[in-house]
Design a protein around this motif. Structure first.
Motif, PDB file in Angstrom:
ATOM      1  N   VAL A 123       0.843  -1.204   0.000  1.00 44.61           N
ATOM      2  CA  VAL A 123       0.000   0.000   0.000  1.00 44.61           C
ATOM      3  C   VAL A 123       0.880   1.256   0.000  1.00 44.61           C
ATOM      4  CG1 VAL A 123      -1.756   1.271   1.283  1.00 44.61           C
ATOM      5  CG2 VAL A 123      -1.800  -1.235   1.250  1.00 44.61           C
ATOM      6  N   GLY A 124       0.733   2.091  -1.012  1.00 44.64           N
ATOM      7  CA  GLY A 124       1.579   3.286  -1.156  1.00 44.64           C
ATOM      8  C   GLY A 124       2.932   2.853  -1.677  1.00 44.64           C
ATOM      9  N   THR A 125       2.931   2.253  -2.849  1.00 38.20           N
ATOM     10  CA  THR A 125       4.141   1.566  -3.343  1.00 38.20           C
ATOM     11  C   THR A 125       5.250   2.522  -3.746  1.00 38.20           C
ATOM     12  OG1 THR A 125       4.771  -0.355  -4.670  1.00 38.20           O
ATOM     13  CG2 THR A 125       3.538   1.366  -5.818  1.00 38.20           C
ATOM     14  N   SER A 189       3.191  -1.957   4.092  1.00 32.80           N
ATOM     15  CA  SER A 189       3.035  -0.540   3.777  1.00 32.80           C
ATOM     16  C   SER A 189       4.062   0.299   4.512  1.00 32.80           C
ATOM     17  CB  SER A 189       1.632  -0.054   4.153  1.00 32.80           C
ATOM     18  OG  SER A 189       1.494   1.305   3.765  1.00 32.80           O
ATOM     19  N   ASN A 190       4.643   1.237   3.779  1.00 33.82           N
ATOM     20  CA  ASN A 190       5.439   2.293   4.399  1.00 33.82           C
ATOM     21  C   ASN A 190       4.660   3.573   4.155  1.00 33.82           C
ATOM     22  OD1 ASN A 190       7.341   4.069   5.338  1.00 33.82           O
ATOM     23  ND2 ASN A 190       8.668   3.923   3.539  1.00 33.82           N
ATOM     24  N   PRO A 191       3.644   3.803   4.977  1.00 31.23           N
ATOM     25  CA  PRO A 191       2.732   4.922   4.694  1.00 31.23           C
ATOM     26  C   PRO A 191       3.336   6.249   5.148  1.00 31.23           C
ATOM     27  CG  PRO A 191       2.134   3.915   6.766  1.00 31.23           C
ATOM     28  CD  PRO A 191       3.328   3.155   6.258  1.00 31.23           C
ATOM     29  N   LEU A 212       2.721  14.111  -0.220  1.00 31.68           N
ATOM     30  CA  LEU A 212       1.738  13.025  -0.201  1.00 31.68           C
ATOM     31  C   LEU A 212       2.328  11.739   0.374  1.00 31.68           C
ATOM     32  CD1 LEU A 212      -1.117  12.082  -1.289  1.00 31.68           C
ATOM     33  CD2 LEU A 212       0.063  11.390  -3.388  1.00 31.68           C
ATOM     34  N   ALA A 213       3.645  11.573   0.197  1.00 31.21           N
ATOM     35  CA  ALA A 213       4.320  10.357   0.667  1.00 31.21           C
ATOM     36  C   ALA A 213       4.772  10.473   2.117  1.00 31.21           C
ATOM     37  CB  ALA A 213       5.524  10.067  -0.222  1.00 31.21           C
ATOM     38  N   LEU A 214       4.702  11.692   2.670  1.00 32.56           N
ATOM     39  CA  LEU A 214       5.287  11.921   3.997  1.00 32.56           C
ATOM     40  C   LEU A 214       4.274  12.299   5.072  1.00 32.56           C
ATOM     41  CD1 LEU A 214       8.358  13.998   2.773  1.00 32.56           C
ATOM     42  CD2 LEU A 214       8.507  11.782   3.899  1.00 32.56           C
TER      43      LEU A 214
HETATM   44  N1  GLN Z   1       6.833   2.155  -0.554  1.00 36.52           N
HETATM   45  C1  GLN Z   1       7.728   3.200  -0.898  1.00 36.52           C
HETATM   46  C2  GLN Z   1       8.932   3.176   0.025  1.00 36.52           C
HETATM   47  O1  GLN Z   1       8.942   2.527   1.026  1.00 36.52           O
HETATM   48  C3  GLN Z   1       7.041   4.568  -0.822  1.00 36.52           C
HETATM   49  C4  GLN Z   1       6.469   4.887   0.523  1.00 36.52           C
HETATM   50  C5  GLN Z   1       5.797   6.245   0.572  1.00 36.52           C
HETATM   51  O2  GLN Z   1       5.686   6.932  -0.445  1.00 36.52           O
HETATM   52  N2  GLN Z   1       5.357   6.635   1.748  1.00 36.52           N
HETATM   53  O3  GLN Z   1       9.920   3.797  -0.232  1.00 36.52           O
END
Ligand code: GLN
Length: 284
Positions: A123-125, A189-191, A212-214
């Motif tokens: 999730v959130g690849t 997931s690394n959300p 969005l990723a942080l």
């Molecule tokens: N899964 C990707 C990573 O671990 C992106 C994680 C994200 O964008 N939060 O780097």
């Protein structure tokens, strides 16, 4: 500027990078090696070689970008994660070494239940680093790589092709587990898990990565909260969900996990620095 040789170019770059990074010489070498299409060992063995003028021009530009605070992987366009090389662009989070723990734990789960891990959802690849590493290490598994960002999915698709796992990776654009068409044996997931109020105090280079990723709301737990609410319906019996968390979020996340999963085993694993890093929920 014309340099005598690679060593002189490295010396100039190291000076330029002194105030932007703790490892100016190493980063100068990485920029130079990338441009020459060499590894660092080759570079260090040929420091007396001349630097072709075409490369020198780009090298100068790259060093100045790095000196201005741009993250190095966005300049070189690549980063190593779990011993594989991934393409990255400013559309995706730069994979971090801490996240390798999450991958190791997913592999541990798979090795404890041989043959049972058939479906994985990431999730959130982002760059796809987690899903692609798992797909390449678990050849029997089908993986879903989910992201809200279509540009991130393009980067992930390119990385999957490069590592030969495109056929077993299914890309889904959408929010968390909503687009997942079946339940999974492992959800990883690394959300985003940073509180919005912390944005200003993040290093300049981190603020160039996608917000969005942080960012995840006022306490950094908005996404984990929603993910854990959706997860019980999408995790198979005997399955595990593994979620990266912030170093001070262990207790709060554990409470959320126990609320969402009453019959599961919930644990927090610390990273090499001894900090809370990964939540694992394992169903009986
Ligand atoms: N899964 C990707 C990573 O671990 C992106 C994680 C994200 O964008 N939060 O780097």
């Amino acid at each position: 500027m014309q340099w005598m040789n690679l060593e002189a170019a490295r010396r100039w770059a190291t000076g330029q990078l002194e105030h932007s990074t703790e490892k100016p010489r190493l980063e100068a070498e990485m920029l130079l090696a990338t441009l020459l299409d060499w590894n660092r060992a080759q570079l260090l063995a040929h420091l007396d070689a001349p630097l072709p003028e075409t490369i020198a021009t780009t090298f100068r530009a790259w060093v100045l970008r790095r000196a201005a605070g741009e993250p190095l992987p966005y300049i070189t366009g690549r980063i190593e994660f779990c011993a594989l090389e991934f393409a990255v662009t400013p559309a995706v989070l730069i994979p971090r070494p801490e996240t390798e723990l999450l991958v190791e734990m997913a592999l541990e789960h798979a090795s404890e239940t041989p043959g049972a891990t058939r479906t994985i959802a990431d999730v959130g690849t982002g760059s796809g680093c987690i899903a692609i590493t798992l797909a390449s290490r678990l050849p029997q598994a089908q993986c879903y790589a989910i992201d809200l960002s279509s540009t991130a999915l393009e980067v992930a698709r390119k990385n999957a092709a490069r590592h030969g796992v495109l056929k077993r990776l299914h890309f889904l654009e959408g929010d968390l587990l909503a687009p997942l068409p079946e339940s999974a044996d492992i959800i990883v997931s690394n959300p985003p898990y940073i509180a919005e109020s912390e944005w200003e105090s993040l290093p300049l280079s981190v603020r160039q990565e996608p917000a969005l990723a942080l960012l995840a709301g006022s306490d950094g737990l908005d996404i984990v909260r929603r993910l854990l609410a959706q997860a019980p319906a999408k995790l198979k019996p005997g399955g595990s969900i593994l979620v990266e968390i912030g170093e001070r979020q262990g207790a709060a996340v554990l409470a959320l996990a126990r609320q969402a999963f009453t019959r599961a085993e919930c644990t927090i694993r610390t990273d090499l620095a001894g900090k809370d890093r990964v939540l694992q929920i394992r169903l009986p």
